[in-house]
Motif scaffolding. Sequence first.
Motif, short mmCIF file in Angstrom:
data_model
loop_
_atom_site.label_atom_id
_atom_site.label_comp_id
_atom_site.label_asym_id
_atom_site.label_seq_id
_atom_site.Cartn_x
_atom_site.Cartn_y
_atom_site.Cartn_z
N TYR A 112 0.85 -1.24 4.64
CA TYR A 112 0.90 -2.09 6.03
C TYR A 112 2.18 -2.28 6.83
CZ TYR A 112 -3.36 -3.92 2.50
OH TYR A 112 -3.91 -3.89 2.57
N VAL A 113 1.56 -1.39 7.64
CA VAL A 113 2.34 -1.40 9.04
C VAL A 113 2.43 -2.15 10.44
CG1 VAL A 113 3.81 -0.13 10.25
CG2 VAL A 113 2.61 0.70 8.26
N ASP A 114 4.12 -2.92 10.40
CA ASP A 114 4.56 -3.65 11.48
C ASP A 114 4.30 -2.90 12.51
OD1 ASP A 114 4.62 -5.66 13.77
OD2 ASP A 114 5.72 -6.51 12.37
N LEU A 115 3.31 -2.33 13.96
CA LEU A 115 3.34 -0.95 14.64
C LEU A 115 4.78 -2.17 15.65
CD1 LEU A 115 0.41 0.44 15.16
CD2 LEU A 115 2.49 1.33 13.68
N ASP A 116 4.72 -2.83 16.05
CA ASP A 116 5.60 -4.02 17.22
C ASP A 116 6.71 -4.11 16.82
OD1 ASP A 116 3.14 -3.85 18.80
OD2 ASP A 116 3.13 -6.31 18.09
N ASN A 117 6.84 -3.80 15.92
CA ASN A 117 8.63 -3.61 14.88
C ASN A 117 9.22 -2.47 14.41
OD1 ASN A 117 11.05 -5.04 14.57
ND2 ASN A 117 10.54 -6.09 12.70
N ASP A 118 9.01 -1.60 15.39
CA ASP A 118 8.82 -0.38 14.61
C ASP A 118 8.72 0.60 13.27
OD1 ASP A 118 10.75 0.31 17.28
OD2 ASP A 118 12.30 -0.85 16.43
N GLY A 119 7.63 0.44 13.47
CA GLY A 119 7.29 0.93 12.08
C GLY A 119 7.28 0.32 11.27
N GLU A 120 8.13 -1.18 10.70
CA GLU A 120 8.39 -1.16 9.47
C GLU A 120 7.41 -1.96 8.84
OE1 GLU A 120 10.22 -6.34 7.91
OE2 GLU A 120 10.04 -5.78 10.38
N VAL A 121 7.44 -1.03 7.37
CA VAL A 121 6.39 -1.69 6.40
C VAL A 121 6.21 -2.92 5.57
CG1 VAL A 121 5.72 -0.66 3.92
CG2 VAL A 121 6.62 0.85 6.27
N LEU A 122 5.80 -3.78 5.99
CA LEU A 122 5.47 -4.90 5.53
C LEU A 122 5.51 -4.80 3.92
CD1 LEU A 122 2.34 -6.19 7.82
CD2 LEU A 122 4.90 -6.36 8.04
N GLU A 123 5.80 -6.52 2.85
CA GLU A 123 6.26 -6.20 1.48
C GLU A 123 4.90 -5.83 0.91
OE1 GLU A 123 6.04 -10.13 0.30
OE2 GLU A 123 6.55 -10.94 2.54
N SER A 124 3.26 -5.92 1.79
CA SER A 124 2.36 -6.02 0.98
C SER A 124 1.80 -3.86 0.99
CB SER A 124 1.38 -6.16 1.21
OG SER A 124 1.64 -7.30 0.97
N THR A 125 2.45 -2.91 -0.18
CA THR A 125 2.41 -2.15 -0.55
C THR A 125 2.19 -1.85 -1.31
OG1 THR A 125 4.25 -1.21 1.38
CG2 THR A 125 3.64 0.38 0.57
N LYS A 126 0.76 -0.34 -1.40
CA LYS A 126 0.16 -0.62 -2.47
C LYS A 126 -0.07 0.44 -3.16
CE LYS A 126 -1.38 -4.91 -2.82
NZ LYS A 126 -0.87 -5.87 -3.28
N LYS A 127 0.53 1.42 -4.85
CA LYS A 127 0.55 2.43 -4.99
C LYS A 127 -0.81 2.61 -5.93
CE LYS A 127 5.00 2.42 -4.09
NZ LYS A 127 6.99 2.74 -4.86
N PHE A 128 -1.28 3.32 -5.80
CA PHE A 128 -2.62 3.91 -6.68
C PHE A 128 -2.06 5.61 -7.52
CE2 PHE A 128 -4.01 1.36 -3.13
CZ PHE A 128 -4.58 0.43 -4.04
N GLU A 129 -2.46 5.40 -8.63
CA GLU A 129 -2.40 6.65 -9.35
C GLU A 129 -4.48 6.82 -10.25
OE1 GLU A 129 0.02 9.09 -12.83
OE2 GLU A 129 0.60 7.84 -11.55
N GLY A 130 -3.95 8.61 -9.95
CA GLY A 130 -5.59 8.30 -10.80
C GLY A 130 -5.86 10.37 -10.77
N LYS A 131 -7.24 10.48 -11.46
CA LYS A 131 -7.59 11.12 -11.71
C LYS A 131 -8.03 11.71 -10.39
CE LYS A 131 -6.12 11.80 -16.28
NZ LYS A 131 -5.92 12.70 -16.76
N PRO A 132 -8.72 13.29 -10.74
CA PRO A 132 -9.32 13.69 -9.04
C PRO A 132 -11.03 12.79 -9.05
CG PRO A 132 -8.01 15.72 -10.28
CD PRO A 132 -8.12 14.48 -11.13
N LYS A 133 -11.38 13.39 -8.35
CA LYS A 133 -13.13 12.33 -8.10
C LYS A 133 -13.21 11.11 -8.42
CE LYS A 133 -13.97 17.73 -7.84
NZ LYS A 133 -14.84 17.98 -7.03
N THR A 134 -11.75 10.69 -8.86
CA THR A 134 -12.25 9.28 -9.41
C THR A 134 -12.22 8.15 -7.81
OG1 THR A 134 -10.46 9.07 -10.22
CG2 THR A 134 -11.76 9.75 -11.50
#
Length: 76
Positions: free
Chosen positions: A18-40
């Motif tokens: 989640y990026v704040d475009l009005d603040n030089d593209g600052e990434v907001l605190e809620s960044t989600k990371k995922f990992e999974g098998k192909p085609k899932t």
Amino acid sequence: MNKFTSIFGKNIRAVVKYVDLDNDGEVLESTKKFEGKPKTQVEYDPSDEIAKYLNQGYVLERDGFDENPIFEEDVD
């Protein structure tokens, strides 16, 4: 966001930012990371996070998250 890349058959990793475009593209605190098998399916619904930021006064410029995203081996 519907395509992620895999190397040598390992799990595929994806990140939702989640990026704040009005603040030089600052990434907001809620960044989600995922990992999974192909085609899932990526098990994530961004609507709660989007609503949270809208309630804080942010404006949604683009929701690049597909309705039913899957981890794919190849990117077009």
